[in-house]
Design a protein around this motif. Structure first.
Motif, PDB file in Angstrom:
ATOM      1  N   SER A 230       0.828  -1.209   0.000  1.00 14.48           N
ATOM      2  CA  SER A 230       0.000   0.000   0.000  1.00 14.48           C
ATOM      3  C   SER A 230       0.862   1.259   0.000  1.00 14.48           C
ATOM      4  O   SER A 230       0.576   2.230  -0.706  1.00 14.48           O
ATOM      5  CB  SER A 230      -0.924  -0.002   1.221  1.00 14.48           C
ATOM      6  N   ILE A 231       1.930   1.228   0.761  1.00 18.84           N
ATOM      7  CA  ILE A 231       2.841   2.377   0.819  1.00 18.84           C
ATOM      8  C   ILE A 231       3.494   2.608  -0.540  1.00 18.84           C
ATOM      9  O   ILE A 231       3.565   3.743  -1.023  1.00 18.84           O
ATOM     10  CB  ILE A 231       3.898   2.171   1.923  1.00 18.84           C
ATOM     11  N   TYR A 232       3.963   1.529  -1.183  1.00 13.11           N
ATOM     12  CA  TYR A 232       4.604   1.680  -2.497  1.00 13.11           C
ATOM     13  C   TYR A 232       3.612   2.187  -3.539  1.00 13.11           C
ATOM     14  O   TYR A 232       3.955   3.022  -4.367  1.00 13.11           O
ATOM     15  CB  TYR A 232       5.228   0.358  -2.947  1.00 13.11           C
ATOM     16  N   ARG A 233       2.397   1.678  -3.477  1.00 20.99           N
ATOM     17  CA  ARG A 233       1.354   2.153  -4.397  1.00 20.99           C
ATOM     18  C   ARG A 233       1.108   3.647  -4.199  1.00 20.99           C
ATOM     19  O   ARG A 233       1.012   4.406  -5.148  1.00 20.99           O
ATOM     20  CB  ARG A 233       0.065   1.360  -4.142  1.00 20.99           C
ATOM     21  N   THR A 234       1.046   4.068  -2.934  1.00 16.80           N
ATOM     22  CA  THR A 234       0.816   5.476  -2.624  1.00 16.80           C
ATOM     23  C   THR A 234       1.978   6.343  -3.094  1.00 16.80           C
ATOM     24  O   THR A 234       1.777   7.432  -3.628  1.00 16.80           O
ATOM     25  CB  THR A 234       0.584   5.660  -1.109  1.00 16.80           C
ATOM     26  N   ARG A 235       3.205   5.838  -2.938  1.00 14.08           N
ATOM     27  CA  ARG A 235       4.377   6.584  -3.416  1.00 14.08           C
ATOM     28  C   ARG A 235       4.311   6.793  -4.931  1.00 14.08           C
ATOM     29  O   ARG A 235       4.589   7.886  -5.426  1.00 14.08           O
ATOM     30  CB  ARG A 235       5.667   5.845  -3.068  1.00 14.08           C
ATOM     31  N   LEU A 236       3.958   5.726  -5.646  1.00  8.10           N
ATOM     32  CA  LEU A 236       3.867   5.851  -7.105  1.00  8.10           C
ATOM     33  C   LEU A 236       2.737   6.808  -7.488  1.00  8.10           C
ATOM     34  O   LEU A 236       2.921   7.658  -8.362  1.00  8.10           O
ATOM     35  CB  LEU A 236       3.659   4.488  -7.764  1.00  8.10           C
ATOM     36  N   ALA A 237       1.603   6.696  -6.830  1.00  6.46           N
ATOM     37  CA  ALA A 237       0.481   7.605  -7.117  1.00  6.46           C
ATOM     38  C   ALA A 237       0.885   9.057  -6.846  1.00  6.46           C
ATOM     39  O   ALA A 237       0.524   9.961  -7.609  1.00  6.46           O
ATOM     40  CB  ALA A 237      -0.747   7.221  -6.288  1.00  6.46           C
ATOM     41  N   THR A 238       1.655   9.262  -5.798  1.00  8.74           N
ATOM     42  CA  THR A 238       2.127  10.619  -5.471  1.00  8.74           C
ATOM     43  C   THR A 238       3.067  11.138  -6.551  1.00  8.74           C
ATOM     44  O   THR A 238       2.949  12.290  -6.991  1.00  8.74           O
ATOM     45  CB  THR A 238       2.825  10.627  -4.092  1.00  8.74           C
ATOM     46  N   LYS A 239       3.997  10.295  -6.988  1.00  9.81           N
ATOM     47  CA  LYS A 239       4.912  10.710  -8.063  1.00  9.81           C
ATOM     48  C   LYS A 239       4.130  11.042  -9.339  1.00  9.81           C
ATOM     49  O   LYS A 239       4.410  12.035 -10.014  1.00  9.81           O
ATOM     50  CB  LYS A 239       5.947   9.621  -8.357  1.00  9.81           C
ATOM     51  N   LEU A 240       3.140  10.212  -9.659  1.00 10.55           N
ATOM     52  CA  LEU A 240       2.329  10.464 -10.857  1.00 10.55           C
ATOM     53  C   LEU A 240       1.505  11.737 -10.699  1.00 10.55           C
ATOM     54  O   LEU A 240       1.327  12.482 -11.662  1.00 10.55           O
ATOM     55  CB  LEU A 240       1.433   9.266 -11.160  1.00 10.55           C
ATOM     56  N   SER A 241       1.022  11.994  -9.490  1.00  8.17           N
ATOM     57  CA  SER A 241       0.256  13.224  -9.243  1.00  8.17           C
ATOM     58  C   SER A 241       1.116  14.461  -9.450  1.00  8.17           C
ATOM     59  O   SER A 241       0.651  15.473  -9.980  1.00  8.17           O
ATOM     60  CB  SER A 241      -0.319  13.218  -7.821  1.00  8.17           C
ATOM     61  N   GLU A 242       2.383  14.376  -9.029  1.00  9.10           N
ATOM     62  CA  GLU A 242       3.316  15.488  -9.252  1.00  9.10           C
ATOM     63  C   GLU A 242       3.529  15.711 -10.748  1.00  9.10           C
ATOM     64  O   GLU A 242       3.551  16.856 -11.215  1.00  9.10           O
ATOM     65  CB  GLU A 242       4.646  15.208  -8.557  1.00  9.10           C
ATOM     66  N   LYS A 243       3.674  14.614 -11.487  1.00  8.89           N
ATOM     67  CA  LYS A 243       3.848  14.722 -12.947  1.00  8.89           C
ATOM     68  C   LYS A 243       2.579  15.295 -13.577  1.00  8.89           C
ATOM     69  O   LYS A 243       2.654  16.127 -14.484  1.00  8.89           O
ATOM     70  CB  LYS A 243       4.162  13.358 -13.562  1.00  8.89           C
ATOM     71  N   LEU A 244       1.412  14.849 -13.087  1.00  9.22           N
ATOM     72  CA  LEU A 244       0.147  15.333 -13.623  1.00  9.22           C
ATOM     73  C   LEU A 244      -0.008  16.829 -13.389  1.00  9.22           C
ATOM     74  O   LEU A 244      -0.479  17.559 -14.270  1.00  9.22           O
ATOM     75  CB  LEU A 244      -1.025  14.570 -12.995  1.00  9.22           C
TER      76      LEU A 244
END
Length: 146
Positions: free
Chosen positions: A27-41
């Motif tokens: 869950s933590i890794y998924r959240t980290r990736l979602a956060t990185k993608l949100s920054e890119k978005l």
């Protein structure tokens, strides 16, 4: 390993990640990736707005004008459409050394997912899974070609 996603697909990819049911480190890794993608978005949205300002007539506040039909008041529609299509097809890449464990974990979580996906989500899920690239496979493919 790295992940490569078209600008136009970032939001859908975040949506898939947010719907994954995970616990613990996964869950933590998924959240980290979602956060990185949100920054890119966020960056993509800012760049998209800048392109709109360059190709549209602007109002007094410097924002793109919107016509009565709800569409942007574009100076050269053909050129604007061409530029925006190119922009949306550009890809963001996440491949830094700190991301390797996260990327491998999220890909494995996608493989093991028991979530049910329908229509648009199913396409987004498939796209996101295919967006993961394995550096080792690329090297092996190059050796096979020789």
């Amino acid at each position: 390993m790295y992940i490569e996603i078209e600008n136009i697909k970032i939001a859908d990819s975040i949506g898939v990640l947010e719907k994954l049911t995970l616990k613990g480190l996964k869950s933590i890794y998924r959240t980290r990736l979602a956060t990185k993608l949100s920054e890119k978005l966020k960056r993509v949205a800012e760049e998209q707005e800048e392109l709109r300002k360059q190709y549209c007539h602007l109002d007094k506040e410097g924002n793109p004008k919107v016509k009565e039909d709800g569409k942007l008041d574009v100076k050269d529609k053909e050129e604007f459409d061409k530029v925006m299509n190119e922009f949306f097809k550009e890809k963001i890449v996440i491949d830094d050394g700190d991301s390797q464990v996260m990327l491998k974990s999220v890909k494995k979580s996608l493989e093991e997912s028991e979530n049910e996906w329908s229509s648009r989500e199913a396409y987004a899920f498939a796209y996101l899974y295919e967006a993961f690239k394995d550096d080792d496979n690329a090297a092996e493919t190059e050796k096979d070609d020789e």
